[in-house]
Design an enzyme around this catalytic site. Structure first.
Site, short mmCIF file in Angstrom:
data_model
loop_
_atom_site.label_atom_id
_atom_site.label_comp_id
_atom_site.label_asym_id
_atom_site.label_seq_id
_atom_site.Cartn_x
_atom_site.Cartn_y
_atom_site.Cartn_z
N SER A 142 13.76 10.24 4.62
CA SER A 142 13.41 8.75 4.25
C SER A 142 12.14 8.48 3.86
O SER A 142 11.71 10.15 4.18
CB SER A 142 13.14 8.43 5.82
N TYR A 155 10.57 9.12 15.07
CA TYR A 155 11.43 9.23 13.60
C TYR A 155 10.99 9.61 12.14
O TYR A 155 11.46 10.39 11.93
CB TYR A 155 11.32 7.62 13.40
P1 NAD Z 1 23.18 1.91 10.75
O1 NAD Z 1 22.67 1.98 11.64
O2 NAD Z 1 24.24 1.58 10.00
O3 NAD Z 1 24.25 4.05 10.99
C1 NAD Z 1 23.67 4.48 11.90
C2 NAD Z 1 25.18 5.61 11.52
O4 NAD Z 1 24.47 6.93 12.96
C3 NAD Z 1 26.29 4.66 12.52
O5 NAD Z 1 27.57 4.90 11.74
C4 NAD Z 1 26.07 5.13 13.75
O6 NAD Z 1 27.24 4.79 14.48
C5 NAD Z 1 25.51 6.56 14.00
N1 NAD Z 1 25.56 6.94 15.36
C6 NAD Z 1 24.28 7.00 15.73
N2 NAD Z 1 24.04 7.54 16.82
C7 NAD Z 1 24.36 8.67 16.78
C8 NAD Z 1 25.14 9.46 18.18
N3 NAD Z 1 24.41 9.97 18.72
N4 NAD Z 1 26.66 10.09 16.99
C9 NAD Z 1 26.43 10.23 16.34
N5 NAD Z 1 27.03 9.01 15.36
C10 NAD Z 1 25.50 8.31 15.20
O7 NAD Z 1 21.64 2.75 9.87
P2 NAD Z 1 21.42 3.17 8.44
O8 NAD Z 1 20.50 2.87 7.84
O9 NAD Z 1 22.94 3.53 7.60
O10 NAD Z 1 21.21 4.76 8.67
C11 NAD Z 1 22.04 6.06 8.20
C12 NAD Z 1 20.70 7.32 8.17
O11 NAD Z 1 19.80 6.67 6.19
C13 NAD Z 1 19.41 7.23 8.99
O12 NAD Z 1 19.30 8.87 9.13
C14 NAD Z 1 18.31 6.29 8.61
O13 NAD Z 1 17.52 7.18 9.60
C15 NAD Z 1 18.03 6.43 6.84
N6 NAD Z 1 17.64 5.81 6.70
C16 NAD Z 1 18.24 4.97 6.70
C17 NAD Z 1 16.53 3.95 5.84
C18 NAD Z 1 16.83 2.64 5.53
O14 NAD Z 1 16.43 1.40 5.61
N7 NAD Z 1 18.45 1.45 6.63
C19 NAD Z 1 15.44 4.54 5.09
C20 NAD Z 1 15.85 5.25 5.29
C21 NAD Z 1 16.33 6.39 5.81
#
Ligand code: NAD
Length: 259
Positions: A142, A155
């Site tokens: 991130s 985080y």
């Molecule tokens: P999201 O909530 O849409 O997806 C998260 C995924 O992780 C889902 O499939 C969920 O079921 C899974 N998950 C959560 N806990 C779990 C566990 N204990 N075991 C197995 N699976 C689990 O969120 P997202 O925004 O797509 O996030 C995905 C990644 O991207 C994360 O690492 C997040 O930190 C990172 N990220 C997101 C953003 C943003 O703005 N959305 C920005 C930077 C980084």
């Protein structure tokens, strides 16, 4: 481009992970989906990707906070496909509070899911990857792997940690045909971020549009990055053109890191 390869994307039932999984299947990779959600919806997603892309898609419900379940998921995937060629450590959760108010169990959960799971999956997948002399490990970090924001202690610590893990993985695999890089997205409008928009609207007593605009202040383009754009970068990292890119945190953030 990825025909004959197998990709395992953790946290791929939603958001960024689902985008990357679909794109890799679209390039011909067999797929291991992982994550939580409604069983019927997950099966529809699994079957849909398999049909659209003509690849094999299996699902693992392994909980990324549980090392034994991570090891079992990798073992099952290897039994099915021979090796995991592309490992995307993407599963993640968020919780926001000041340090004094941050519940210890939320800290532990974020470190386990957002950081330690990548260590457990990487160490389990590496031997077979090395055996094939080719591999791609992509860690979803991130912008918070590079800079901080208030109320995100766990985080930010986990994401800085995964950038460090990326560098060590790159050094230990250098010259073996395996690369490891970290993708550092800015805001992407996924369910994880929707919860933060709703929380901010409630806190500030404004509507979601105003809360979204306030959050996008940090992102100079004032536009969300899309999961498809991140998926495009992940596929590029799997290509031959990226074979000498390793150990790098790569921002895709609408200019956030330029400030
Ligand atoms: P999201 O909530 O849409 O997806 C998260 C995924 O992780 C889902 O499939 C969920 O079921 C899974 N998950 C959560 N806990 C779990 C566990 N204990 N075991 C197995 N699976 C689990 O969120 P997202 O925004 O797509 O996030 C995905 C990644 O991207 C994360 O690492 C997040 O930190 C990172 N990220 C997101 C953003 C943003 O703005 N959305 C920005 C930077 C980084």
């Amino acid at each position: 481009m990825l025909k004959g390869k197998t990709a395992l994307v953790t946290g791929s039932t939603s958001g960024i992970g689902l985008g990357m999984a679909k794109a890799m299947a679209g390039e011909g990779a067999n797929l291991v989906l992982n994550g939580f959600g409604d069983a019927g919806e997950i099966e529809a997603t699994r079957a849909g990707i398999a049909k659209d892309s003509g690849v094999e898609v299996v699902y693992s419900g392994a909980d990324m906070s549980k090392p034994a379940q991570i090891a079992a998921m990798i073992e099952e995937a290897e039994a099915r496909f021979g090796a995991i060629d592309i490992l995307v450590n993407n599963a993640g959760i968020q919780y926001t509070a000041t340090l004094e108010d941050f519940p210890a169990e939320k800290w532990d959960a974020i470190i386990a899911i957002n950081l330690s799971s990548a260590f457990h999956a990487t160490r389990a997948a590496l031997p077979k990857m090395r055996g094939r002399g080719w591999g791609r490990i992509i860690n979803t970090a991130s912008v918070h792997g590079l800079v901080a924001s208030v109320e995100k202690s766990a985080y930010v610590a986990a994401k800085h940690g995964i950038v460090g893990l990326t560098k060590v993985t790159a050094l230990e695999t250098a010259g073996s045909g395996i690369t490891c890089n970290a993708i550092c997205p800015g805001w992407v409008h996924t369910p994880l971020v929707q919860k933060q928009i709703e929380a901010r609207a409630a806190r500030d007593g404004c509507d979601e549009a105003a809360a979204t605009a306030a959050m996008l202040e940090r992102q100079p383009t004032k536009q969300f990055v899309t999961a498809q754009q991140i998926a495009g970068l992940a596929c590029f990292l799997c290509s031959d053109a990226a074979a000498q890119m390793t150990g790098v945190p790569i921002p895709i953030d609408g200019g956030w890191m330029a400030q």
